[in-house]
Scaffold this motif. Sequence first.
Motif, PDB file in Angstrom:
ATOM      1  N   GLU A   1      10.217  -4.679   8.086  1.00 55.27           N
ATOM      2  CA  GLU A   1      11.106  -3.973   7.250  1.00 55.27           C
ATOM      3  C   GLU A   1      11.353  -2.578   7.561  1.00 55.27           C
ATOM      4  O   GLU A   1      12.498  -2.208   7.994  1.00 55.27           O
ATOM      5  CB  GLU A   1      11.027  -4.374   5.827  1.00 55.27           C
ATOM      6  CG  GLU A   1      12.360  -3.686   5.126  1.00 55.27           C
ATOM      7  CD  GLU A   1      12.096  -3.760   3.489  1.00 55.27           C
ATOM      8  OE1 GLU A   1      13.107  -3.534   2.797  1.00 55.27           O
ATOM      9  OE2 GLU A   1      10.983  -4.392   3.180  1.00 55.27           O
ATOM     10  N   TRP A   2      10.538  -1.800   7.322  1.00 58.61           N
ATOM     11  CA  TRP A   2      10.521  -0.560   7.657  1.00 58.61           C
ATOM     12  C   TRP A   2      10.098  -0.043   9.187  1.00 58.61           C
ATOM     13  O   TRP A   2       9.405  -0.632   9.747  1.00 58.61           O
ATOM     14  CB  TRP A   2       9.708   0.323   6.803  1.00 58.61           C
ATOM     15  CG  TRP A   2      10.228   0.155   5.057  1.00 58.61           C
ATOM     16  CD1 TRP A   2       9.961  -0.694   4.224  1.00 58.61           C
ATOM     17  CD2 TRP A   2      11.449   1.119   4.501  1.00 58.61           C
ATOM     18  NE1 TRP A   2      10.750  -0.635   3.221  1.00 58.61           N
ATOM     19  CE2 TRP A   2      11.342   0.467   3.258  1.00 58.61           C
ATOM     20  CE3 TRP A   2      11.551   2.141   5.081  1.00 58.61           C
ATOM     21  CZ2 TRP A   2      12.103   1.054   2.423  1.00 58.61           C
ATOM     22  CZ3 TRP A   2      12.600   2.742   3.916  1.00 58.61           C
ATOM     23  CH2 TRP A   2      12.830   2.390   2.906  1.00 58.61           C
ATOM     24  N   GLY A   3      10.773   1.163   9.509  1.00 60.43           N
ATOM     25  CA  GLY A   3      10.317   1.740  10.828  1.00 60.43           C
ATOM     26  C   GLY A   3      10.787   3.033  10.792  1.00 60.43           C
ATOM     27  O   GLY A   3      11.231   3.784  10.114  1.00 60.43           O
ATOM     28  N   VAL A   4      10.520   3.719  12.227  1.00 53.75           N
ATOM     29  CA  VAL A   4      10.829   5.135  12.580  1.00 53.75           C
ATOM     30  C   VAL A   4      11.254   5.235  13.869  1.00 53.75           C
ATOM     31  O   VAL A   4      10.487   4.511  14.770  1.00 53.75           O
ATOM     32  CB  VAL A   4       9.489   5.934  12.056  1.00 53.75           C
ATOM     33  CG1 VAL A   4       8.402   5.699  13.097  1.00 53.75           C
ATOM     34  CG2 VAL A   4       9.905   7.566  12.107  1.00 53.75           C
ATOM     35  N   LEU A   5      12.212   6.029  14.199  1.00 57.78           N
ATOM     36  CA  LEU A   5      12.665   6.517  15.462  1.00 57.78           C
ATOM     37  C   LEU A   5      12.358   7.709  15.575  1.00 57.78           C
ATOM     38  O   LEU A   5      12.587   8.706  14.859  1.00 57.78           O
ATOM     39  CB  LEU A   5      14.178   6.164  15.680  1.00 57.78           C
ATOM     40  CG  LEU A   5      14.759   6.406  16.929  1.00 57.78           C
ATOM     41  CD1 LEU A   5      16.024   5.274  17.114  1.00 57.78           C
ATOM     42  CD2 LEU A   5      15.106   7.950  16.954  1.00 57.78           C
TER      43      LEU A   5
ATOM     44  N   ASP B   1       7.038   6.119  -0.662  1.00 58.19           N
ATOM     45  CA  ASP B   1       5.544   5.582  -0.991  1.00 58.19           C
ATOM     46  C   ASP B   1       5.120   4.764   0.148  1.00 58.19           C
ATOM     47  O   ASP B   1       4.392   3.574  -0.342  1.00 58.19           O
ATOM     48  CB  ASP B   1       5.748   4.846  -2.547  1.00 58.19           C
ATOM     49  CG  ASP B   1       4.284   4.502  -2.990  1.00 58.19           C
ATOM     50  OD1 ASP B   1       3.373   5.507  -2.505  1.00 58.19           O
ATOM     51  OD2 ASP B   1       4.196   3.563  -3.767  1.00 58.19           O
ATOM     52  N   ILE B   2       5.312   5.060   1.276  1.00 57.96           N
ATOM     53  CA  ILE B   2       4.877   4.444   2.510  1.00 57.96           C
ATOM     54  C   ILE B   2       3.723   5.317   3.061  1.00 57.96           C
ATOM     55  O   ILE B   2       4.014   6.543   3.602  1.00 57.96           O
ATOM     56  CB  ILE B   2       5.790   3.912   3.535  1.00 57.96           C
ATOM     57  CG1 ILE B   2       6.816   3.045   2.737  1.00 57.96           C
ATOM     58  CG2 ILE B   2       5.182   3.548   4.758  1.00 57.96           C
ATOM     59  CD1 ILE B   2       8.161   2.848   3.456  1.00 57.96           C
ATOM     60  N   SER B   3       2.485   4.865   3.371  1.00 60.25           N
ATOM     61  CA  SER B   3       1.360   5.441   4.001  1.00 60.25           C
ATOM     62  C   SER B   3       0.683   4.667   4.810  1.00 60.25           C
ATOM     63  O   SER B   3      -0.370   5.112   5.678  1.00 60.25           O
ATOM     64  CB  SER B   3       0.586   6.046   2.988  1.00 60.25           C
ATOM     65  OG  SER B   3       0.043   5.132   2.137  1.00 60.25           O
ATOM     66  N   LYS B   4       1.111   3.256   5.241  1.00 57.94           N
ATOM     67  CA  LYS B   4       0.289   2.553   6.021  1.00 57.94           C
ATOM     68  C   LYS B   4       0.984   2.390   7.450  1.00 57.94           C
ATOM     69  O   LYS B   4       2.120   1.533   7.464  1.00 57.94           O
ATOM     70  CB  LYS B   4      -0.028   0.999   5.315  1.00 57.94           C
ATOM     71  CG  LYS B   4      -1.011   1.177   4.480  1.00 57.94           C
ATOM     72  CD  LYS B   4      -1.349  -0.070   3.892  1.00 57.94           C
ATOM     73  CE  LYS B   4      -2.180  -0.162   2.560  1.00 57.94           C
ATOM     74  NZ  LYS B   4      -2.355  -1.567   2.088  1.00 57.94           N
ATOM     75  N   TRP B   5       0.538   3.249   8.262  1.00 58.16           N
ATOM     76  CA  TRP B   5       1.508   3.505   9.518  1.00 58.16           C
ATOM     77  C   TRP B   5       1.514   2.293  10.266  1.00 58.16           C
ATOM     78  O   TRP B   5       2.388   1.822  11.128  1.00 58.16           O
ATOM     79  CB  TRP B   5       1.131   4.490  10.361  1.00 58.16           C
ATOM     80  CG  TRP B   5       0.610   5.842   9.606  1.00 58.16           C
ATOM     81  CD1 TRP B   5      -0.259   6.706   9.792  1.00 58.16           C
ATOM     82  CD2 TRP B   5       1.536   6.381   8.777  1.00 58.16           C
ATOM     83  NE1 TRP B   5       0.070   7.647   9.151  1.00 58.16           N
ATOM     84  CE2 TRP B   5       0.953   7.281   8.149  1.00 58.16           C
ATOM     85  CE3 TRP B   5       2.870   6.038   8.203  1.00 58.16           C
ATOM     86  CZ2 TRP B   5       1.602   8.712   7.329  1.00 58.16           C
ATOM     87  CZ3 TRP B   5       3.442   6.979   7.261  1.00 58.16           C
ATOM     88  CH2 TRP B   5       2.897   8.006   6.842  1.00 58.16           C
ATOM     89  N   GLU B   6       0.602   1.470  10.393  1.00 57.87           N
ATOM     90  CA  GLU B   6       0.522  -0.081  10.937  1.00 57.87           C
ATOM     91  C   GLU B   6       1.549  -0.870  10.661  1.00 57.87           C
ATOM     92  O   GLU B   6       1.817  -1.952  11.339  1.00 57.87           O
ATOM     93  CB  GLU B   6      -0.810  -0.515  11.047  1.00 57.87           C
ATOM     94  CG  GLU B   6      -1.122  -1.756  11.789  1.00 57.87           C
ATOM     95  CD  GLU B   6      -1.309  -1.450  13.133  1.00 57.87           C
ATOM     96  OE1 GLU B   6      -0.686  -2.344  14.000  1.00 57.87           O
ATOM     97  OE2 GLU B   6      -1.337  -0.253  13.597  1.00 57.87           O
TER      98      GLU B   6
ATOM     99  N   LEU C   1      -2.034   8.103  14.856  1.00 56.85           N
ATOM    100  CA  LEU C   1      -1.449   7.149  13.851  1.00 56.85           C
ATOM    101  C   LEU C   1      -2.218   5.992  13.624  1.00 56.85           C
ATOM    102  O   LEU C   1      -2.204   5.073  12.877  1.00 56.85           O
ATOM    103  CB  LEU C   1      -0.135   6.874  14.047  1.00 56.85           C
ATOM    104  CG  LEU C   1       0.911   7.889  14.100  1.00 56.85           C
ATOM    105  CD1 LEU C   1       2.443   7.307  14.277  1.00 56.85           C
ATOM    106  CD2 LEU C   1       0.742   8.810  12.716  1.00 56.85           C
ATOM    107  N   GLY C   2      -3.260   5.592  14.659  1.00 56.70           N
ATOM    108  CA  GLY C   2      -4.140   4.407  14.306  1.00 56.70           C
ATOM    109  C   GLY C   2      -3.383   3.167  14.762  1.00 56.70           C
ATOM    110  O   GLY C   2      -3.873   2.288  14.145  1.00 56.70           O
ATOM    111  N   LEU C   3      -2.470   3.208  15.802  1.00 53.46           N
ATOM    112  CA  LEU C   3      -1.900   2.107  15.996  1.00 53.46           C
ATOM    113  C   LEU C   3      -2.509   1.176  17.280  1.00 53.46           C
ATOM    114  O   LEU C   3      -3.136   1.638  17.922  1.00 53.46           O
ATOM    115  CB  LEU C   3      -0.363   2.405  16.434  1.00 53.46           C
ATOM    116  CG  LEU C   3       0.247   3.009  15.334  1.00 53.46           C
ATOM    117  CD1 LEU C   3       1.768   3.733  16.047  1.00 53.46           C
ATOM    118  CD2 LEU C   3       0.632   2.780  14.120  1.00 53.46           C
TER     119      LEU C   3
END
Length: 237
Positions: free
Chosen positions: A210-214, A135-140, A161-163
């Motif tokens: 807390e959350w991230g992506v590689l 349930d994560i959709s805010k990429w920033e 991704l609008g970062l």
Amino acid sequence: MIYNQGCLAGATALRLAKDLAENNAGTHVLIICSENMVMSFQPPLETDLDILIGSTIFFDRAAALIIGANPIVSTNECPLFQIVSVSQTIILKSDDIPIMKIREMGMEYYLSRNLPKYVSNDIKQCMVEVFTPFDISKWENLFYVVYLGGVAILNGIEEKLGLNKERLRASRHVLTEYGNMWGPSVIFILDEMRKMSVLEGKATIVEGLEWGVLFGFGLGLTVETLVLRSFATNSTT
């Protein structure tokens, strides 16, 4: 041993080590990722000027880390990141974007100028697929460990991704300091995030997030996507 994975090697090793550690009680997996670019160095040719790209941005490096499961606090194990989930995607109609061939004189490789576009165009779908279950959709609000394919790829991902520039700060810093190291690159970025967060006194090991992506990118064109969670900085020494 994992061979001929090139740029994907670091992310692929993390994915496989997660499986080994979680399915073999008490196991710790030592990843040693090393790249030697001498075999792919070629002298410039007037007919193939694009071969200069690899000779100028790819560099030798090595990195190592340990992957485990169910850390035991009493033994002073200090986890930095949790690999929550992993996935692998092949981008359609991209088999001629990066091309590598083994020749008598070494490895030849050719990178299409469309490579950054192919990667960035597919990146949002990869994000949706791996983060929807959480349930994560805010990429920033995530931290990013993005393979060092080059400035154009980093720019494309930021745009799609609008970062803002801060989100890929660690990737840009490692690219500037060390160049594109193929497999070890993502491990260098993870370590850079750790050092920056401790130095700046952040609440978690990655920029207070807390959350991230590689992301790992490689031949195929293939995308390795790992969902990560960071631990509190006081869990490290």
